[in-house]
Design a protein around this motif. Structure first.
Motif, mmCIF file in Angstrom:
data_model
loop_
_atom_site.group_PDB
_atom_site.id
_atom_site.type_symbol
_atom_site.label_atom_id
_atom_site.label_comp_id
_atom_site.label_asym_id
_atom_site.label_seq_id
_atom_site.Cartn_x
_atom_site.Cartn_y
_atom_site.Cartn_z
ATOM 1 N N GLY A 134 31.502 53.376 54.129
ATOM 2 C CA GLY A 134 30.722 54.457 54.845
ATOM 3 C C GLY A 134 29.732 55.477 53.336
ATOM 4 N N GLY A 135 30.234 56.830 53.578
ATOM 5 C CA GLY A 135 29.365 57.190 53.057
ATOM 6 C C GLY A 135 27.954 57.885 53.462
ATOM 7 N N SER A 136 27.548 58.581 53.688
ATOM 8 C CA SER A 136 26.147 58.680 54.468
ATOM 9 C C SER A 136 25.261 59.605 52.637
ATOM 10 C CB SER A 136 25.776 59.648 55.047
ATOM 11 O OG SER A 136 26.037 59.937 56.290
ATOM 12 N N SER A 137 25.365 59.326 51.504
ATOM 13 C CA SER A 137 24.384 59.389 50.445
ATOM 14 C C SER A 137 24.347 58.794 49.117
ATOM 15 C CB SER A 137 25.538 60.997 49.469
ATOM 16 O OG SER A 137 24.706 60.961 48.844
ATOM 17 N N SER A 162 18.991 54.489 48.500
ATOM 18 C CA SER A 162 18.336 54.444 46.919
ATOM 19 C C SER A 162 17.875 53.272 46.750
ATOM 20 C CB SER A 162 19.077 54.732 46.388
ATOM 21 O OG SER A 162 18.986 55.250 45.324
ATOM 22 N N ASN A 163 16.881 52.770 46.164
ATOM 23 C CA ASN A 163 16.321 51.476 45.277
ATOM 24 C C ASN A 163 17.703 51.278 44.896
ATOM 25 O OD1 ASN A 163 14.983 51.863 47.339
ATOM 26 N ND2 ASN A 163 13.670 52.235 45.393
ATOM 27 N N ASP A 164 18.803 52.492 43.772
ATOM 28 C CA ASP A 164 19.399 51.876 42.532
ATOM 29 C C ASP A 164 20.939 50.780 43.706
ATOM 30 O OD1 ASP A 164 17.027 52.681 41.474
ATOM 31 O OD2 ASP A 164 18.520 55.057 41.069
ATOM 32 N N THR A 165 21.129 51.297 45.277
ATOM 33 C CA THR A 165 22.099 50.901 45.593
ATOM 34 C C THR A 165 22.346 49.108 44.867
ATOM 35 O OG1 THR A 165 22.821 52.589 46.818
ATOM 36 C CG2 THR A 165 23.882 50.590 46.943
ATOM 37 N N TRP A 211 18.854 58.861 45.439
ATOM 38 C CA TRP A 211 18.149 59.073 46.626
ATOM 39 C C TRP A 211 16.779 59.059 46.987
ATOM 40 C CZ3 TRP A 211 16.228 62.315 50.872
ATOM 41 C CH2 TRP A 211 15.282 61.260 51.734
ATOM 42 N N GLY A 212 16.733 60.164 46.762
ATOM 43 C CA GLY A 212 15.517 60.944 46.163
ATOM 44 C C GLY A 212 14.827 60.536 45.817
ATOM 45 N N TRP A 213 14.587 60.492 44.085
ATOM 46 C CA TRP A 213 14.283 59.832 42.961
ATOM 47 C C TRP A 213 13.790 58.690 43.851
ATOM 48 C CZ3 TRP A 213 18.384 60.383 39.484
ATOM 49 C CH2 TRP A 213 19.351 61.426 39.230
ATOM 50 N N THR A 214 14.440 58.020 44.334
ATOM 51 C CA THR A 214 13.133 56.219 44.599
ATOM 52 C C THR A 214 13.254 56.364 45.828
ATOM 53 O OG1 THR A 214 15.761 55.383 45.387
ATOM 54 C CG2 THR A 214 15.213 54.732 42.882
ATOM 55 N N GLN A 215 13.059 57.253 46.084
ATOM 56 C CA GLN A 215 12.392 57.539 47.472
ATOM 57 C C GLN A 215 11.013 57.890 47.368
ATOM 58 O OE1 GLN A 215 13.257 56.497 51.836
ATOM 59 N NE2 GLN A 215 10.544 57.032 50.577
ATOM 60 N N GLN A 216 11.156 59.276 46.895
ATOM 61 C CA GLN A 216 10.007 59.558 46.045
ATOM 62 C C GLN A 216 8.783 58.686 45.309
ATOM 63 O OE1 GLN A 216 8.419 60.584 43.096
ATOM 64 N NE2 GLN A 216 6.467 62.020 44.020
#
Length: 448
Positions: A134-137, A162-165, A211-216
């Protein structure tokens, strides 16, 4: 698959592995149903569904929970079986998992990492959950994935982009079916070039977490490679609801594109504020001002209303796809709930089925046997075409959709149109790509 070579000879090493403390090594057969965290009894098995029931991603969480309930129904032999009928693997029989009826517990992540970890910990320690999903973040996913590694249970990530996951924060006990920021950028860049050209100045608003950091980083790199200039990148709090103060400076920046690296309620609010400031009606640098949302969903499109029309982005899956798996899932979900599923619902349903299938193919609930079964697993019939769960990082590779908001929707559900299906080959990257560098997958941890 080097981490689990012993399973090829019928034994799995447990105890002296990552996160397992200082227990002395023991050995057990791959088919054993004891000797690991929350080993189930003979009649039932418990799964933990940890979703955002409150917070900015609550709409996604509600649809995730619907999908999980549908998956459990199908696994236990109810309904029409859904994607069990189209899945290329044919080991699931509708008799639970390895003959054990599937039960489940739920938790609220609140879209907060600490709350998500506490919820998952309770499900593992008090409820006996053998798998958490689960999760959406992505912040939640990274936190819960780490906990599951320590506890010795499998984590089947829900929405985490996020790329980090599956990069620096990857873990042997964790698996991601959802795509990531790099894949969105790789799919979007050629479409953005065709629509808006090579000479653009982009201003980014970015959710201030992993997420925001790696998406950007991903979308900036891909658009700069086209010739675009990144004018500015401003971080915004995940808890923000009014983005007016962040939109105003865009007007004087010289940018002619606004990139909203926002998701869920954040994206709905920031896009609404951008339209209120008249950005979509402006001309800058002799060009029409454009807004790009690299990742969005039908649920977000519904929240954004008229403002989503013509906005381009990417998505993991869409209910209008005509492959047999997607049609089967849409039919099942629609029959049960009265409306089509979101990408969140699709991802969570598929992850549940993939876990159950891995247990069945392995003949064991032992997490190390499940890891062995999922690493390098190739499958089809679950939407998005042929899919690989790569052994190197536990990331799925499949087709990615580029979508835009429909100008003339026919219903409240018909809000997006697929403008391109990007083949998996175009979004595949090397395991050691710089955006995914750092961290080690490590070894599976079976826990107890």
């Amino acid at each position: 698959m080097s981490k689990l070579n012993l399973t090829r000879r019928g034994v799995i090493k447990t105890g002296a592995v990552a996160g397992a403390g200082l227990a002395l090594p023991t050995y057990l057969s791959a088919a054993s149903h004891t000797g690991f965290t929350n080993a189930p009894g003979d009649s039932t098995v418990t799964l933990g569904f940890n979703v955002p029931q409150t917070g900015p991603y609550a709409d996604e969480g509600a649809d995730e929970l619907r999908a999980y309930e549908l998956a459990v129904e199908h696994l236990n032999g109810g309904g029409d079986g859904g994607m069990m009928n189209t899945f290329s693997s044919k080991v699931l029989e509708g008799n639970g998992i390895l003959g054990r009826k599937v039960e489940y517990v739920t938790g609220d992540t609140q879209t907060k990492s600490d709350a998500a970890r506490a919820s998952a910990k309770s499900m593992i320690e008090k409820d006996g959950a053998i798998m958490i999903t689960g999760g959406s973040s992505s912040g939640v996913a990274v936190a819960v994935q780490g906990l599951c590694q320590e506890a010795g249970v499998i984590f089947m990530a829900g929405l985490t982009h996020s790329n980090d996951t599956t990069g620096k924060d990857k873990k042997a006990n964790g698996f991601r079916h959802f795509f990531n920021g790099y894949m969105s950028a790789a799919a979007l860049a050629p479409v953005l070039q065709g629509l808006y050209g090579n000479d653009r100045k982009a201003y980014h608003l970015t959710a201030d977490y992993t997420w925001g950091w790696t998406q950007q980083e991903s979308i900036a790199a891909a658009t700069e490679a086209l010739g675009w200039e990144t004018v500015n990148n401003v971080l915004t709090p995940l808890a923000a609801t009014d983005f007016s103060s962040y939109i105003a400076p865009v007007l004087d920046s010289g940018a002619d594109v606004l990139v909203l690296n926002h998701y869920g309620g954040n994206m709905v609010n920031s896009l609404t504020n951008a339209v209120q400031f008249g950005l979509r009606n402006k001309q800058v640098n002799g060009k029409n001002f454009e807004i790009v949302v690299p990742l969005f969903s039908r649920l977000m499109a519904r929240g954004a209303g008229e403002n989503i029309k013509g906005i381009v982005g990417s998505t993991n899956w869409h209910w209008s796809l005509q492959d047999e798996g997607s049609k089967a899932f849409v039919k099942s979900f629609g029959t049960k709930y009265g409306f089509p599923p979101s990408q969140a619902a699709h991802t969570c349903y598929v992850q549940t089925m993939l876990y159950a299938d891995a247990v069945a193919r392995a003949g064991s609930f032992n997490p190390c046997a499940v890891v062995e079964a999922l690493e390098g697993f190739e499958f089809d019939g679950m939407g998005n075409g042929p899919t690989l769960y790569r052994a190197d990082d536990h990331q799925c590779f499949k087709d990615v959709l580029v979508v835009k908001g429909k100008e003339n929707p026919t219903s409240e559900f018909d809000l997006l149109e697929v403008v391109e299906v990007t083949p998996a080959s175009q979004v595949t990257y090397a395991p050691d790509h710089p955006m995914f560098a750092g961290g080690q997958l490590g070894s599976c941890n079976p826990g107890a």
